[in-house]
Design an enzyme around this catalytic site. Structure first.
Site, PDB file in Angstrom:
ATOM      1  N   LYS A  65       0.800  -1.234   0.000  1.00 33.64           N
ATOM      2  CA  LYS A  65       0.000   0.000   0.000  1.00 33.64           C
ATOM      3  C   LYS A  65       0.834   1.287   0.000  1.00 33.64           C
ATOM      4  O   LYS A  65       0.363   2.353   0.415  1.00 33.64           O
ATOM      5  CB  LYS A  65      -1.011   0.043   1.165  1.00 33.64           C
ATOM      6  CG  LYS A  65      -1.818  -1.208   1.378  1.00 33.64           C
ATOM      7  CD  LYS A  65      -2.267  -1.915   0.129  1.00 33.64           C
ATOM      8  CE  LYS A  65      -3.318  -1.186  -0.666  1.00 33.64           C
ATOM      9  NZ  LYS A  65      -3.568  -1.912  -1.951  1.00 33.64           N
ATOM     10  N   VAL A  69       1.504  -0.333  -7.394  1.00 29.71           N
ATOM     11  CA  VAL A  69       0.835  -0.292  -8.692  1.00 29.71           C
ATOM     12  C   VAL A  69       1.234   0.976  -9.455  1.00 29.71           C
ATOM     13  O   VAL A  69       1.396   0.975 -10.681  1.00 29.71           O
ATOM     14  CB  VAL A  69      -0.701  -0.353  -8.458  1.00 29.71           C
ATOM     15  CG1 VAL A  69      -1.462  -0.136  -9.733  1.00 29.71           C
ATOM     16  CG2 VAL A  69      -1.068  -1.681  -7.824  1.00 29.71           C
ATOM     17  N   HIS A 118       7.288  -6.930  -2.493  1.00 28.21           N
ATOM     18  CA  HIS A 118       7.092  -6.479  -1.108  1.00 28.21           C
ATOM     19  C   HIS A 118       8.094  -7.169  -0.188  1.00 28.21           C
ATOM     20  O   HIS A 118       8.000  -7.029   1.039  1.00 28.21           O
ATOM     21  CB  HIS A 118       5.689  -6.849  -0.620  1.00 28.21           C
ATOM     22  CG  HIS A 118       4.566  -6.199  -1.377  1.00 28.21           C
ATOM     23  ND1 HIS A 118       4.542  -4.862  -1.687  1.00 28.21           N
ATOM     24  CD2 HIS A 118       3.401  -6.715  -1.870  1.00 28.21           C
ATOM     25  CE1 HIS A 118       3.417  -4.591  -2.339  1.00 28.21           C
ATOM     26  NE2 HIS A 118       2.720  -5.682  -2.468  1.00 28.21           N
ATOM     27  N   SER A 148      -4.852   2.626   4.143  1.00 28.91           N
ATOM     28  CA  SER A 148      -4.981   1.997   2.829  1.00 28.91           C
ATOM     29  C   SER A 148      -5.105   0.475   2.977  1.00 28.91           C
ATOM     30  O   SER A 148      -5.958  -0.152   2.348  1.00 28.91           O
ATOM     31  CB  SER A 148      -3.772   2.373   1.972  1.00 28.91           C
ATOM     32  OG  SER A 148      -3.909   1.866   0.674  1.00 28.91           O
ATOM     33  N   TYR A 203       6.229   8.269  -1.443  1.00 27.62           N
ATOM     34  CA  TYR A 203       4.908   8.410  -2.075  1.00 27.62           C
ATOM     35  C   TYR A 203       4.533   9.893  -2.068  1.00 27.62           C
ATOM     36  O   TYR A 203       3.996  10.415  -3.047  1.00 27.62           O
ATOM     37  CB  TYR A 203       3.895   7.590  -1.269  1.00 27.62           C
ATOM     38  CG  TYR A 203       2.451   7.699  -1.720  1.00 27.62           C
ATOM     39  CD1 TYR A 203       1.876   6.716  -2.509  1.00 27.62           C
ATOM     40  CD2 TYR A 203       1.655   8.779  -1.319  1.00 27.62           C
ATOM     41  CE1 TYR A 203       0.538   6.813  -2.915  1.00 27.62           C
ATOM     42  CE2 TYR A 203       0.328   8.878  -1.727  1.00 27.62           C
ATOM     43  CZ  TYR A 203      -0.224   7.895  -2.519  1.00 27.62           C
ATOM     44  OH  TYR A 203      -1.541   8.003  -2.915  1.00 27.62           O
ATOM     45  N   ARG A 263      -7.916   3.511  -4.610  1.00 31.21           N
ATOM     46  CA  ARG A 263      -9.011   3.941  -3.742  1.00 31.21           C
ATOM     47  C   ARG A 263      -9.141   5.459  -3.756  1.00 31.21           C
ATOM     48  O   ARG A 263      -9.992   6.016  -4.431  1.00 31.21           O
ATOM     49  CB  ARG A 263      -8.747   3.397  -2.329  1.00 31.21           C
ATOM     50  CG  ARG A 263      -9.897   3.476  -1.357  1.00 31.21           C
ATOM     51  CD  ARG A 263      -9.460   2.971   0.008  1.00 31.21           C
ATOM     52  NE  ARG A 263      -8.327   3.728   0.531  1.00 31.21           N
ATOM     53  CZ  ARG A 263      -8.404   4.811   1.298  1.00 31.21           C
ATOM     54  NH1 ARG A 263      -9.582   5.266   1.655  1.00 31.21           N
ATOM     55  NH2 ARG A 263      -7.305   5.435   1.719  1.00 31.21           N
ATOM     56  N   LYS A 264      -8.267   6.175  -3.036  1.00 32.42           N
ATOM     57  CA  LYS A 264      -8.341   7.636  -2.990  1.00 32.42           C
ATOM     58  C   LYS A 264      -7.097   8.280  -3.588  1.00 32.42           C
ATOM     59  O   LYS A 264      -7.157   9.356  -4.172  1.00 32.42           O
ATOM     60  CB  LYS A 264      -8.478   8.111  -1.544  1.00 32.42           C
ATOM     61  CG  LYS A 264      -9.889   8.127  -1.013  1.00 32.42           C
ATOM     62  CD  LYS A 264      -9.932   8.965   0.253  1.00 32.42           C
ATOM     63  CE  LYS A 264     -11.312   9.033   0.862  1.00 32.42           C
ATOM     64  NZ  LYS A 264     -11.280   9.669   2.187  1.00 32.42           N
ATOM     65  N   GLY A 265      -5.951   7.668  -3.309  1.00 27.67           N
ATOM     66  CA  GLY A 265      -4.700   8.183  -3.865  1.00 27.67           C
ATOM     67  C   GLY A 265      -4.324   9.559  -3.353  1.00 27.67           C
ATOM     68  O   GLY A 265      -3.878  10.420  -4.114  1.00 27.67           O
TER      69      GLY A 265
HETATM   70  P1  A3P Z   1      -5.115   4.552  -1.076  1.00 36.85           P
HETATM   71  O1  A3P Z   1      -5.719   3.279  -0.585  1.00 36.85           O
HETATM   72  O2  A3P Z   1      -4.697   5.465   0.041  1.00 36.85           O
HETATM   73  O3  A3P Z   1      -5.942   5.237  -2.094  1.00 36.85           O
HETATM   74  P2  A3P Z   1      -0.143  -0.413  -3.586  1.00 36.85           P
HETATM   75  O4  A3P Z   1      -0.132  -0.281  -5.054  1.00 36.85           O
HETATM   76  O5  A3P Z   1       1.217  -0.506  -2.968  1.00 36.85           O
HETATM   77  O6  A3P Z   1      -1.069  -1.492  -3.170  1.00 36.85           O
HETATM   78  O7  A3P Z   1      -0.684   0.969  -2.995  1.00 36.85           O
HETATM   79  C1  A3P Z   1      -2.009   1.340  -3.231  1.00 36.85           C
HETATM   80  C2  A3P Z   1      -2.163   2.776  -2.826  1.00 36.85           C
HETATM   81  O8  A3P Z   1      -1.487   3.618  -3.775  1.00 36.85           O
HETATM   82  C3  A3P Z   1      -3.622   3.182  -2.821  1.00 36.85           C
HETATM   83  O9  A3P Z   1      -3.741   4.170  -1.810  1.00 36.85           O
HETATM   84  C4  A3P Z   1      -3.755   3.758  -4.228  1.00 36.85           C
HETATM   85  O10 A3P Z   1      -4.861   4.593  -4.392  1.00 36.85           O
HETATM   86  C5  A3P Z   1      -2.442   4.531  -4.324  1.00 36.85           C
HETATM   87  N1  A3P Z   1      -2.099   4.871  -5.713  1.00 36.85           N
HETATM   88  C6  A3P Z   1      -2.000   4.062  -6.776  1.00 36.85           C
HETATM   89  N2  A3P Z   1      -1.724   4.756  -7.901  1.00 36.85           N
HETATM   90  C7  A3P Z   1      -1.634   6.058  -7.523  1.00 36.85           C
HETATM   91  C8  A3P Z   1      -1.399   7.286  -8.220  1.00 36.85           C
HETATM   92  N3  A3P Z   1      -1.211   7.328  -9.530  1.00 36.85           N
HETATM   93  N4  A3P Z   1      -1.379   8.424  -7.486  1.00 36.85           N
HETATM   94  C9  A3P Z   1      -1.584   8.413  -6.162  1.00 36.85           C
HETATM   95  N5  A3P Z   1      -1.830   7.288  -5.454  1.00 36.85           N
HETATM   96  C10 A3P Z   1      -1.860   6.123  -6.124  1.00 36.85           C
END
Ligand code: A3P
Length: 302
Positions: A65, A69, A118, A148, A203, A263-265
């Site tokens: 998280k 991605v 991870h 997250s 991040y 989700r929210k980002g």
């Molecule tokens: P939130 O749940 O806070 O929205 P991972 O890929 O390590 O599982 O992390 C997922 C988190 O990264 C999620 O956070 C997701 O929304 C956020 N995320 C993925 N792509 C993003 C982007 N382009 N900009 C900002 N946040 C992003």
């Protein structure tokens, strides 16, 4: 039939095999780190250590998280000189597989192999420690990681649904979550940073200034994008990734259709979840666990 979160035949078949084997998922510990049964397998984790690592390999390391991605999207686009077709034609996990997922077969990727993981420091392929390949470690405010992951566990089938945020916070602080303790993860990697070709990025800085962050990653990888940089940035924004079925993992096996991988980002969603007491308790533990950690973080830079 579950058709696989990423839609490809190869991936669907792999996932189908897994779900046929068992529908139940549990956390189990392998060499001090928690993995998910029927997703990660011990035999493969044992072999990982001796995977051949090539000089051209790129591995983005994240605690769950923290932007995995996002890194899959960034690395794909940097590598393809910003060609949007790359991120529109093939699912992210096939372009940039997780090293530790056997069915994604990281080893058979053509060079340069782009990957995410991870894994904690002590389970990473040894070859990387000989400064073969390049590592990008992404750090995110652990309070936002907690939020997250909490939502993710309410969403994704292969992880337990937390009984409450309070319980989940406790579980997280005790390291009783997938990939175990956030504190151990970052400390393991940072303490051993000199063994790797490694870039640390947060991040928060990516969110605050994506263009500069992608440029920083390009500099580290020795890649020049020139006028393609803006195209890369465009396809890596949260808004555009969310709209891209090849980037947003919309078909992941889930138990709650109102959730999402993307989700929210945002920075600072923890403020909508932590009570004052929980935040103060977390800060105390953070200070204690991180008191000798040389990096100081300013998370709230928005
Ligand atoms: P939130 O749940 O806070 O929205 P991972 O890929 O390590 O599982 O992390 C997922 C988190 O990264 C999620 O956070 C997701 O929304 C956020 N995320 C993925 N792509 C993003 C982007 N382009 N900009 C900002 N946040 C992003």
């Amino acid at each position: 039939m579950y058709t696989g979160q990423f839609g490809s035949k190869h991936f669907s078949q792999a996932f189908e095999t897994i779900t046929k084997m068992s529908k139940s998922y549990d956390l189990y510990s392998f060499k001090g780190c928690n993995f998910i049964s029927n997703v990660h397998n011990v035999e493969y984790l044992e072999k990982l250590h001796s995977f051949e690592i090539r000089d051209s390999d790129v591995v983005a390391v994240t605690y769950p998280k923290s932007g995995t991605v996002w890194m899959q999207q960034i690395l794909s686009l940097i590598h393809s000189d910003g060609d949007p077709a790359t991120v529109q034609s093939k699912p992210a996990s096939e372009r940039v597989p997780w090293i530790e997922l056997p069915f994604l077969d990281f080893q058979s990727q053509p060079s340069p192999r782009l990957s995410v993981t991870h894994l904690p420091y002590h389970l990473i392929p040894e070859g990387l420690k000989k400064k073969n390949g390049k590592v990008i470690y992404v750090i995110r405010n652990p309070k936002d990681v907690i939020v997250s992951l909490y939502h993710f566990q309410n969403y994704i089938t292969c992880l337990d649904t937390p009984s409450s945020f309070e319980d989940f916070l406790k579980q997280f602080l005790e390291g009783k979550v997938v990939f175990s303790s956030w504190f151990d993860h970052i400390q393991g990697w940072y303490t051993h940073k000199d063994e790797f070709n490694i870039l640390f990025i947060t991040y928060e800085e990516m969110k605050q200034d994506l263009r500069t962050s992608i440029q920083k990653i390009c500099d580290f990888l020795g890649k020049k994008l020139d006028d393609k940089l803006d195209t890369v940035v465009k396809h890596c924004t949260f808004k555009n990734m969310k709209l891209n079925p090849m980037a947003n993992y919309e078909n992941v096996e889930n138990k709650n259709s109102s959730g999402a991988f993307l989700r929210k980002g945002i920075i600072g969603d923890w403020k909508n979840h932590f009570t004052v007491a929980q935040s103060e308790m977390f800060d105390r533990i953070f200070q204690e666990r991180m008191k000798d950690f040389p990096l100081k973080f300013i998370w709230d830079r928005q």
